[in-house]
Design an enzyme around this catalytic site. Structure first.
Site, PDB file in Angstrom:
ATOM      1  N   LYS A  16      46.514  16.117  -4.063  1.00  9.97           N
ATOM      2  CA  LYS A  16      46.801  16.129  -2.623  1.00  9.97           C
ATOM      3  C   LYS A  16      46.105  14.998  -1.877  1.00  9.97           C
ATOM      4  CE  LYS A  16      45.378  20.114  -1.221  1.00  9.97           C
ATOM      5  NZ  LYS A  16      44.888  20.664  -2.492  1.00  9.97           N
ATOM      6  N   ARG A  91      44.784  26.983   4.970  1.00  5.33           N
ATOM      7  CA  ARG A  91      44.626  27.566   3.639  1.00  5.33           C
ATOM      8  C   ARG A  91      44.624  29.089   3.669  1.00  5.33           C
ATOM      9  NH1 ARG A  91      41.322  22.741   1.339  1.00  5.33           N
ATOM     10  NH2 ARG A  91      41.223  23.157  -0.863  1.00  5.33           N
ATOM     11  N   ARG A 136      31.116  15.622  -8.511  1.00  4.23           N
ATOM     12  CA  ARG A 136      31.184  16.500  -7.338  1.00  4.23           C
ATOM     13  C   ARG A 136      30.481  17.818  -7.641  1.00  4.23           C
ATOM     14  NH1 ARG A 136      36.937  16.815  -4.233  1.00  4.23           N
ATOM     15  NH2 ARG A 136      36.303  18.988  -4.255  1.00  4.23           N
ATOM     16  N   ARG A 147      37.991  28.252  -7.746  1.00  3.22           N
ATOM     17  CA  ARG A 147      38.818  27.596  -6.723  1.00  3.22           C
ATOM     18  C   ARG A 147      40.310  27.846  -6.983  1.00  3.22           C
ATOM     19  NH1 ARG A 147      37.661  21.716  -6.752  1.00  3.22           N
ATOM     20  NH2 ARG A 147      38.576  21.599  -4.693  1.00  3.22           N
TER      21      ARG A 147
HETATM   22  P1  AMP Z   1      39.260  20.086  -0.924  1.00  5.05           P
HETATM   23  O1  AMP Z   1      38.649  18.738  -0.989  1.00  5.05           O
HETATM   24  O2  AMP Z   1      40.459  20.132  -0.030  1.00  5.05           O
HETATM   25  O3  AMP Z   1      39.545  20.661  -2.275  1.00  5.05           O
HETATM   26  O4  AMP Z   1      38.190  21.064  -0.232  1.00  5.05           O
HETATM   27  C1  AMP Z   1      36.914  21.252  -0.813  1.00  5.05           C
HETATM   28  C2  AMP Z   1      36.293  22.552  -0.311  1.00  5.05           C
HETATM   29  O5  AMP Z   1      36.144  22.516   1.114  1.00  5.05           O
HETATM   30  C3  AMP Z   1      37.104  23.806  -0.568  1.00  5.05           C
HETATM   31  O6  AMP Z   1      36.917  24.323  -1.873  1.00  5.05           O
HETATM   32  C4  AMP Z   1      36.561  24.741   0.508  1.00  5.05           C
HETATM   33  O7  AMP Z   1      35.280  25.239   0.168  1.00  5.05           O
HETATM   34  C5  AMP Z   1      36.375  23.793   1.672  1.00  5.05           C
HETATM   35  N1  AMP Z   1      37.612  23.726   2.491  1.00  5.05           N
HETATM   36  C6  AMP Z   1      38.442  22.656   2.655  1.00  5.05           C
HETATM   37  N2  AMP Z   1      39.471  22.962   3.463  1.00  5.05           N
HETATM   38  C7  AMP Z   1      39.296  24.259   3.829  1.00  5.05           C
HETATM   39  C8  AMP Z   1      40.023  25.170   4.641  1.00  5.05           C
HETATM   40  N3  AMP Z   1      41.176  24.808   5.235  1.00  5.05           N
HETATM   41  N4  AMP Z   1      39.526  26.428   4.781  1.00  5.05           N
HETATM   42  C9  AMP Z   1      38.382  26.808   4.208  1.00  5.05           C
HETATM   43  N5  AMP Z   1      37.662  26.016   3.408  1.00  5.05           N
HETATM   44  C10 AMP Z   1      38.096  24.746   3.215  1.00  5.05           C
END
Ligand code: AMP
Length: 189
Positions: A16, A91, A136, A147
């Site tokens: 994404k 989400r 990370r 996740r």
């Molecule tokens: P990502 O880089 O989009 O995979 O996001 C990394 C982490 O940030 C996720 O595993 C969540 O802990 C947090 N996160 C990102 N976007 C959201 C969201 N819309 N709602 C809640 N937590 C989020």
């Protein structure tokens, strides 16, 4: 019709972030990644970052109130007035409701919701590779699996919700980065 307000949705590791940046550049709108904003706050040791980090490191979602407030702030910025590509938001169903309110308040509508589909085993393998390459802190094997579970429980149902609104397009996320970008652009046309 100009397609300018877009949500990109898909399981962790489906590419994404990479695709959001490419599409946003092509469409001339900002890519807004909640994960990136959280990570920037973690790096800068802000209060928001300290709150978010606990959840991120466990593979859990940051609470809706925190996430929604952050997105409302970001969408109010001038560069998002004519369009945006949301990567990683909404989400949860509560976030969908809140986004509806934000857009309704601004008198605008979503144009498209794009689901990037991918095989879970393939994704776990990709994420483990990224963990080694980028280090990370939310990319350990347990957290990677958590996740995927959280995505399946809380986010996958949103796809059906947007499909019901007639906004959804599905794109196969498997293959070379350029190929997937081409598919996405085709789907948005
Ligand atoms: P990502 O880089 O989009 O995979 O996001 C990394 C982490 O940030 C996720 O595993 C969540 O802990 C947090 N996160 C990102 N976007 C959201 C969201 N819309 N709602 C809640 N937590 C989020």
């Amino acid at each position: 019709m100009t397609v300018s307000r877009i949500i990109l949705i898909g399981p962790p590791g489906a590419g994404k972030g990479t695709q959001a940046a490419r599409l946003a550049e092509h469409l001339g709108v900002p890519a807004i990644s909640t994960g990136d904003i959280f990570r920037a706050n973690v790096a800068e040791r802000t209060e928001l970052g300290q709150t978010a980090q606990r959840y991120m490191d466990a593979g859990e979602y940051v609470p809706d109130e925190v996430t929604n407030a952050m997105v409302a702030d970001r969408l109010a910025a001038e560069d998002a007035a004519a369009g945006f590509l949301l990567d990683g938001y909404p989400r949860t169903e509560a976030q969908v409701g809140e986004l509806d309110r934000m857009l309704g308040g601004a008198g605008v509508n979503l144009d498209k919701v794009v689901e990037i589909t991918a095989d879970v085993d393939e994704l776990v393998a990709r994420l483990l590779k990224r963990a080694i390459e980028q280090g990370r802190s939310d990319d350990t094997e347990d957290v990677i699996r958590r996740r995927q579970e959280v995505y399946a429980d809380q986010t996958a149902p949103l796809v059906g919700l947007y499909e019901g609104r007639g906004l959804l397009v599905r794109v196969d996320g498997l293959g070379a980065i350029d190929e997937v970008t081409e598919r996405l652009l085709g789907a948005l046309d």
